[in-house]
Design a protein around this motif. Sequence first.
Motif, mmCIF file in Angstrom:
data_model
loop_
_atom_site.group_PDB
_atom_site.id
_atom_site.type_symbol
_atom_site.label_atom_id
_atom_site.label_comp_id
_atom_site.label_asym_id
_atom_site.label_seq_id
_atom_site.Cartn_x
_atom_site.Cartn_y
_atom_site.Cartn_z
ATOM 1 N N GLY A 75 -6.350 0.589 9.284
ATOM 2 C CA GLY A 75 -6.183 1.983 9.217
ATOM 3 C C GLY A 75 -5.513 2.305 7.958
ATOM 4 N N ALA A 76 -4.947 3.230 7.445
ATOM 5 C CA ALA A 76 -4.543 3.803 6.075
ATOM 6 C C ALA A 76 -3.848 2.608 5.474
ATOM 7 C CB ALA A 76 -3.665 4.766 6.252
ATOM 8 N N HIS A 77 -4.144 2.462 4.125
ATOM 9 C CA HIS A 77 -3.394 0.987 3.563
ATOM 10 C C HIS A 77 -3.295 1.554 2.037
ATOM 11 C CE1 HIS A 77 -7.671 0.721 3.559
ATOM 12 N NE2 HIS A 77 -7.567 0.160 2.294
ATOM 13 N N GLN A 78 -2.253 0.801 1.413
ATOM 14 C CA GLN A 78 -2.073 1.021 0.013
ATOM 15 C C GLN A 78 -1.053 0.021 -0.382
ATOM 16 O OE1 GLN A 78 -0.020 5.004 0.002
ATOM 17 N NE2 GLN A 78 2.083 4.039 -0.127
ATOM 18 N N TYR A 79 -1.079 -0.178 -1.828
ATOM 19 C CA TYR A 79 -0.058 -1.256 -2.252
ATOM 20 C C TYR A 79 0.204 -1.018 -3.818
ATOM 21 C CZ TYR A 79 -3.670 -3.224 -5.741
ATOM 22 O OH TYR A 79 -4.270 -3.281 -6.808
ATOM 23 N N GLY A 80 1.312 -1.761 -4.107
ATOM 24 C CA GLY A 80 1.890 -1.327 -5.544
ATOM 25 C C GLY A 80 2.882 -2.279 -5.642
ATOM 26 N N LYS A 81 3.664 -1.865 -6.868
ATOM 27 C CA LYS A 81 4.913 -2.836 -7.343
ATOM 28 C C LYS A 81 6.168 -1.698 -7.245
ATOM 29 C CE LYS A 81 5.708 -6.682 -9.253
ATOM 30 N NZ LYS A 81 5.495 -8.105 -8.514
ATOM 31 N N ALA A 82 6.991 -2.310 -6.412
ATOM 32 C CA ALA A 82 8.206 -1.443 -6.111
ATOM 33 C C ALA A 82 9.316 -1.708 -6.973
ATOM 34 C CB ALA A 82 8.705 -1.498 -4.730
ATOM 35 N N GLU A 83 10.100 -0.721 -7.366
ATOM 36 C CA GLU A 83 11.389 -0.566 -8.337
ATOM 37 C C GLU A 83 11.311 -1.647 -9.360
ATOM 38 O OE1 GLU A 83 14.981 -0.695 -5.784
ATOM 39 O OE2 GLU A 83 13.717 -0.602 -3.861
ATOM 40 N N ASN A 84 10.568 -1.296 -10.120
ATOM 41 C CA ASN A 84 10.742 -1.907 -11.652
ATOM 42 C C ASN A 84 11.841 -1.147 -12.350
ATOM 43 O OD1 ASN A 84 7.968 -3.266 -11.741
ATOM 44 N ND2 ASN A 84 7.328 -1.265 -10.981
ATOM 45 N N ARG A 85 12.659 -1.885 -12.772
ATOM 46 C CA ARG A 85 13.979 -1.387 -13.546
ATOM 47 C C ARG A 85 13.715 -1.298 -15.116
ATOM 48 N NH1 ARG A 85 17.192 0.807 -13.958
ATOM 49 N NH2 ARG A 85 19.073 0.487 -13.714
ATOM 50 N N ASP A 100 -8.023 6.868 -13.802
ATOM 51 C CA ASP A 100 -9.115 7.054 -14.524
ATOM 52 C C ASP A 100 -9.767 5.729 -15.093
ATOM 53 O OD1 ASP A 100 -8.774 9.895 -14.241
ATOM 54 O OD2 ASP A 100 -7.687 9.925 -15.959
ATOM 55 N N ASP A 101 -8.941 4.742 -15.097
ATOM 56 C CA ASP A 101 -9.314 3.510 -15.922
ATOM 57 C C ASP A 101 -9.531 2.259 -15.236
ATOM 58 O OD1 ASP A 101 -9.274 5.263 -18.147
ATOM 59 O OD2 ASP A 101 -7.003 4.493 -18.556
ATOM 60 N N VAL A 102 -9.109 2.413 -13.745
ATOM 61 C CA VAL A 102 -9.259 1.237 -12.925
ATOM 62 C C VAL A 102 -10.383 1.558 -11.779
ATOM 63 C CG1 VAL A 102 -8.117 -0.474 -11.459
ATOM 64 C CG2 VAL A 102 -6.858 0.521 -13.408
ATOM 65 N N PRO A 103 -11.442 1.262 -11.949
ATOM 66 C CA PRO A 103 -12.675 1.865 -11.117
ATOM 67 C C PRO A 103 -12.292 1.812 -9.446
ATOM 68 C CG PRO A 103 -13.579 0.578 -12.802
ATOM 69 C CD PRO A 103 -12.074 0.615 -12.939
ATOM 70 N N PRO A 104 -11.624 0.440 -8.885
ATOM 71 C CA PRO A 104 -11.499 0.423 -7.520
ATOM 72 C C PRO A 104 -10.328 1.469 -6.925
ATOM 73 C CG PRO A 104 -11.615 -1.682 -8.439
ATOM 74 C CD PRO A 104 -11.461 -0.744 -9.664
ATOM 75 N N ASN A 160 -11.239 -6.372 -5.885
ATOM 76 C CA ASN A 160 -10.860 -4.862 -6.087
ATOM 77 C C ASN A 160 -9.389 -4.757 -6.462
ATOM 78 O OD1 ASN A 160 -13.663 -4.072 -6.278
ATOM 79 N ND2 ASN A 160 -13.388 -2.976 -4.189
ATOM 80 N N VAL A 161 -8.603 -5.770 -6.361
ATOM 81 C CA VAL A 161 -7.042 -5.534 -6.486
ATOM 82 C C VAL A 161 -6.614 -5.986 -7.673
ATOM 83 C CG1 VAL A 161 -5.100 -6.617 -5.709
ATOM 84 C CG2 VAL A 161 -6.942 -6.287 -3.927
ATOM 85 N N LEU A 162 -6.107 -4.921 -8.244
ATOM 86 C CA LEU A 162 -5.235 -5.002 -9.554
ATOM 87 C C LEU A 162 -4.012 -5.507 -9.083
ATOM 88 C CD1 LEU A 162 -5.334 -4.040 -12.681
ATOM 89 C CD2 LEU A 162 -3.884 -2.252 -11.855
ATOM 90 N N LEU A 175 -0.954 2.286 -5.075
ATOM 91 C CA LEU A 175 -2.493 2.586 -5.283
ATOM 92 C C LEU A 175 -3.137 2.505 -3.795
ATOM 93 C CD1 LEU A 175 -3.142 0.007 -8.201
ATOM 94 C CD2 LEU A 175 -1.926 2.512 -8.489
ATOM 95 N N ARG A 176 -4.209 3.693 -3.805
ATOM 96 C CA ARG A 176 -5.095 3.675 -2.773
ATOM 97 C C ARG A 176 -6.527 3.542 -3.258
ATOM 98 N NH1 ARG A 176 -2.043 9.186 -1.612
ATOM 99 N NH2 ARG A 176 -0.055 8.285 -0.882
ATOM 100 N N GLY A 177 -7.412 2.919 -2.548
ATOM 101 C CA GLY A 177 -8.781 2.746 -2.644
ATOM 102 C C GLY A 177 -9.421 2.165 -1.543
ATOM 103 N N ASP A 178 -10.565 1.425 -2.133
ATOM 104 C CA ASP A 178 -11.415 0.382 -1.394
ATOM 105 C C ASP A 178 -10.669 -1.029 -1.260
ATOM 106 O OD1 ASP A 178 -13.270 -0.661 0.566
ATOM 107 O OD2 ASP A 178 -14.980 -0.479 -0.966
ATOM 108 N N PHE A 179 -9.715 -1.189 -0.606
ATOM 109 C CA PHE A 179 -8.955 -2.321 -0.683
ATOM 110 C C PHE A 179 -9.038 -3.012 0.791
ATOM 111 C CE2 PHE A 179 -6.332 0.292 -3.540
ATOM 112 C CZ PHE A 179 -7.075 -0.278 -4.769
ATOM 113 N N ALA A 180 -9.892 -2.672 1.644
ATOM 114 C CA ALA A 180 -10.270 -3.027 2.917
ATOM 115 C C ALA A 180 -10.617 -4.484 2.754
ATOM 116 C CB ALA A 180 -11.283 -2.290 3.625
#
Length: 301
Positions: free
Chosen positions: A6-16, A89-93, A53-55, A38-43
Amino acid sequence: MAIILGAHQYGKAENRVVRITRDTPRHEIRDVNVSSALRGDFAPAHLAGDQRNVLPTDTQKNMAYAYAKTVGLETLEGYGLALARHYVDDVPPVEGARIEIEEYAWERVQVDGAGHDHTFVRKGQEIRTCSVTVEGTGEAQQTWVTGGFKDLVVLKSTGSEFADFYVDEFTTLAPTHDRVMATSLVARWRFTTTDVDWDATYAGIKATMISTFATLHSLALQQTLFEMGRAVLEAYDVVAEVRLSAPNKHHFLYDLGRFGIENDGEVFHADDRPYGLIQAAITRDDAPDAGPAWNAYTGLV
């Protein structure tokens, strides 16, 4: 029966991130907590462990700090817009990016009646928040910005009622026409444009909400929330919708009569739980669609 992702996303949480501006002997400081999603084609990463495709989230952490220097943190929203647009704009996936920011405010130490150039103390009435979501590229790109705050504790010692409520066989609460009303307010508002004086608008919206809370003779916390949201929408054309969440921080009159002491609305027990939780969205009937930037946010606010 098929099992699908199903729906999915990923990222970096709580950078101080703490940004100190040293362009002059009088320094400025912005202290923030930054999260990216980030959301995109990360299936393929989920289904086959394919990371092409994973930054990396570590890269996202580095970008949060790098942009604090190269873009700056003059405004939270400007910084968030720059980060989100970079990813899309700069990370194609990457097809969509959301940046969430919390700010921990500082104010200058006063020395001999003047603010010291480079010494600060925590300010902290509330934690300011904002989110920026960017989806798509080119002419089809869409951007949503929200502002807000959390943990703003406000209290009025009179001017609040709660009576004429529905009663059943389990109701024990007595009606009252004079009570303490207190809450730890969470507020978010959605902008219709990015052409905004962010800091001035934030200060104005906060002041409008507090003034309404103070001056409205409240028959219910629900009524207070609606009037706060309406006051903001009437004052700021750049806001499409306001969402509010208000836990009722109960103050119960303490029974001193058993000790022969009169308590005429002066001594209370502050009870932190359980508590009523009142939430509401106040919107313009012609407000533009919020898209995923709003409703994908956790909870009502």
